[in-house]
Design an enzyme around this catalytic site. Structure first.
Site, PDB file in Angstrom:
ATOM      1  N   HIS A 153       1.006  -0.972  -0.564  1.00 40.61           N
ATOM      2  CA  HIS A 153       0.042  -0.194  -0.590  1.00 40.61           C
ATOM      3  C   HIS A 153       0.788   1.446  -0.111  1.00 40.61           C
ATOM      4  O   HIS A 153       2.111   1.106   0.287  1.00 40.61           O
ATOM      5  CB  HIS A 153      -1.014   0.317   0.996  1.00 40.61           C
ATOM      6  CG  HIS A 153      -2.087  -0.704   0.688  1.00 40.61           C
ATOM      7  ND1 HIS A 153      -1.763  -2.165   1.084  1.00 40.61           N
ATOM      8  CD2 HIS A 153      -2.982  -0.801   1.026  1.00 40.61           C
ATOM      9  CE1 HIS A 153      -3.673  -2.745   1.289  1.00 40.61           C
ATOM     10  NE2 HIS A 153      -3.834  -1.800   1.153  1.00 40.61           N
ATOM     11  N   ASN A 185       7.863  -4.885   3.391  1.00 41.32           N
ATOM     12  CA  ASN A 185       6.742  -3.882   3.642  1.00 41.32           C
ATOM     13  C   ASN A 185       5.925  -4.558   5.251  1.00 41.32           C
ATOM     14  O   ASN A 185       5.228  -3.896   5.685  1.00 41.32           O
ATOM     15  CB  ASN A 185       5.630  -5.472   2.332  1.00 41.32           C
ATOM     16  CG  ASN A 185       4.240  -5.016   2.903  1.00 41.32           C
ATOM     17  OD1 ASN A 185       4.047  -3.685   2.566  1.00 41.32           O
ATOM     18  ND2 ASN A 185       3.843  -5.515   1.872  1.00 41.32           N
TER      19      ASN A 185
END
Lengths: 318, 318
Positions: A153, A185
Site C-alpha cells: 500500500h 513491507n
C-alpha cells in the site's frame, strides 16, 4: 371606527416599507460582501482554498459539496505534480501510466481517520484493479501473482478506517506498488506507517505524501544509470526506493508546520536499523521524483525542512 | 407647403422604424445563432476545436487570437498525455520532470513550415536551457558536455523554418534529448526526419508526435528490467529508443487519414537498413510510453494503423 382602520393601514404600510427597506439592505450588503469576497478569492490562494466554507457562511441555504471539499482539504498545500490526478474518497493520487504505479499519493490524517467505526477494516477489503484506468495502462492482479513481490500500500489501509469505502479504496491497484515483503513491507515500511499514525495521534493533523523512486546508481567511471525490474504482462515497474514526505501541523496558534521526509530502499532492511537512519533531504526526493511538495507554503515558513539529519519530532516517540 | 413637411416626417419616421426593426432582426438572429452555436460547441468536440473560427465568421470586429489557434491546430487530434504541457510558437511539448527530457513533442507540418523565409535556419540558433522549467528539473548545456551524446532534436529544426523564432525554439533543451551521434542522430534518425518532410511535401498536412522510450529488456528466467544511463549533474535520462508517430491527412474529400509509427533504438544503426525495418505497432509504443496518440479520432477511421508490418505510403518514396 374609521380612524383605527386608517391607522392600521398606515402602520401596516410603514411596516411593509420598513421591511422591504430591510430586505433591500440585506440584499445590498450581501451582494457587496460577495463581490469583495470574490476579489479576495481571486487574489489570495488561501482564501481560494477555503472559499466553499466562506460562502457557506454567507449563504441562506447551505449546500453540501463534500467531494470538492475533500480535494481541497487533502491538497491544501498544493499538488506535487499534475499527471493523471485521481480523487478517491479519502486520498488523492497521481498515476504514472508508463510505470503502472502511482507518482504520488496524498493523505490528510486526523484522529477520525485512524479510529474508525466498528467493523471497518481490511477484513472487508479485497485487492482489485482500478477499472477507471484505460486497460492499456492498468495493472492487474495477475501481474503481482508469483512475482515474488508484495502488493504494498502507498496510502496505508490503517489510515483510512472512518468508512469501509475509504478502506476498500486503498486496495485498488493504483494505490499498490510491488514491494519486497520480508524485511520491508512487513518490516521497516510498516514501522514508518505506524510512526505516521503516532504523529497523527499526538498532533491531530498530519499531511503525508507517499510514492516510488527510481534512483540512479553510480556505475563507476563517473557514469550513472537507472535500473529497475518490470513484473507481469502489463509491465509494472518495481521501484528501487519508496519515499514519505510528512508535514505535521502545529497545535499552537500561528505555529509553523513541521516537515520531514524518509526514503527507504525497496529491499530487506535489518531489524536493528531505526527510522532515523532513513531521514532524507526533501529536495533530493524532489530531484529524483520530479515532484514539488507542499508548494503552497514557503519553505522558510516550515520548521525542520532544512534539518534532514535529525528529526525534531522523534524525541517524543523514543 | 405643410403637406410635404408632414410627408417627409412620415417617411423619415417610417424609415427609422424600419431600420431599427432591421437592427432588431440582426440582433435577434445573431443572438439566436450564437446560442445554437454555443450548444453545438458544448456537444461536439470538433466544433469546439474550430470554435474561434466559427465565432470569427459571426463577429462584427474580428479578434486575432493566434496563440490559442496554434495550440488547437497542432493538437487537433488530442493530447497524448497531459503532464507539464508547454506551448511553443510552432510545436507543443510535454515535459518529464523526473527524466529531464520530453514525454512527447507534437508538430503540425505544412509546406509553409518547411520552405521558410530567406535567411531563416539553424545558423541563427543556439542551444539553450528553457528557463521556464524550475531549476531543479531543468537540463543544462553542462549536462550534455563531454557526455558522449549528441543534443538530438525531437521536433526537427528543419521542420520549423517559417520564422526564425520557430527555429530557435527547437534548440531549447526541453526539445533536446541525448542521442547517439554516429549512425543514429546523423544517420537513421536523420533519414526519418527527411522522410517526414517528404511526406509533408507530397501530402500537404502531416501531424508528427516524437518522443523517447525506456523499453524493458528480457533478463532471462522470464524477468524483464528497464535500464538507462543518466548524464550530467542534473541527471538527464538517455532514452533506450525514440519513436515517431506520423499521421498524414488525406487530400481527397472525406479521405481517411493515414497513420504509421517508427521506433529506432538509440544506438548506431547500419547504413544498409531501411526505415521499413523500424515500423512499429502504435499500440506497442503507447504501452511502453504510457501515452495515447490521436485519441480525438477513432482508430477505425484511420487507414493503416492496423498494418504495422508494411507502410502503404512508402511505395511512393522508394
Amino acid at each position: 371606527m374609521r380612524r383605527p382602520w386608517h391607522l392600521l393601514l398606515g402602520v401596516a404600510f410603514g411596516l411593509a416599507s420598513a421591511f422591504s427597506c430591510f430586505l433591500a439592505g440585506i440584499y445590498f450588503q450581501h451582494s457587496h460582501a460577495t463581490r469583495q469576497l470574490q476579489q479576495l478569492i481571486q487574489q489570495d490562494v488561501y482564501a481560494y482554498y477555503i472559499s466553499p466554507k466562506i460562502f457557506a457562511v454567507f449563504s441562506f441555504f447551505s449546500v453540501a459539496n463534500e467531494t470538492s471539499n475533500n480535494m481541497q482539504r487533502i491538497m491544501k498545500y498544493g499538488f506535487p505534480g499534475l499527471d493523471d490526478v485521481r480523487l478517491y474518497s479519502d486520498f488523492v493520487l497521481s498515476y504514472d501510466r508508463r510505470n503502472r504505479v502511482a507518482h504520488w499519493v496524498c493523505e490528510h490524517l486526523q484522529l477520525a481517520n485512524l479510529q474508525g467505526a466498528r467493523g471497518v477494516g481490511r477484513a472487508g477489503a479485497t485487492y482489485r484493479p482500478d477499472l477507471s484506468v484505460p486497460s492499456n495502462f492498468r495493472s492487474t492482479l495477475a501481474d503481482y501473482k508469483h512475482s515474488g513481490f508484495d502488493r504494498g500500500h502507498l496510502a496505508a489501509a490503517g489510515n483510512h478506517r472512518e468508512q469501509q469505502v475509504h478502506c476498500n479504496e486503498t486496495f485498488l491497484l493504483t494505490n499498490i506498488a510491488p514491494q519486497v515483503g520480508q524485511g520491508f513491507n512487513s518490516g521497516a515500511w510498516n514501522k514508518l506507517e505506524i510512526y505516521v499514525r503516532e504523529l497523527t495521534q499526538n498532533f491531530g493533523s498530519v499531511y503525508v505524501c507517499t510514492g516510488p523512486l527510481f534512483k540512479p546508481r553510480a556505475q563507476g567511471n563517473r557514469k550513472w544509470s537507472v535500473e529497475y525490474q518490470m513484473i507481469g504482462s502489463s509491465m509494472v515497474a518495481v521501484p528501487t526506493h519508496f519515499f514519505k514526505v510528512i508535514m505535521v501541523e502545529s497545535r499552537l496558534p500561528l505555529g509553523k508546520p513541521y516537515m520531514e521526509a524518509y526514503v527507504l530502499p525497496n529491499a530487506p532492511i535489518p531489524d536493528q536499523s531505526t527510522l532515523r537512519d532513513f531521514l532524507c533531504d526533501i529536495r533530493e526526493i524532489e530531484h529524483f521524483a520530479g515532484l514539488h511538495f507542499f508548494q503552497g507554503i514557503r519553505r522558510s515558513a516550515i520548521f525542520g525542512s532544512n534539518y534532514p539529519s535529525e528529526s525534531q519530532v522523534f524525541r517524543d516517540f523514543a
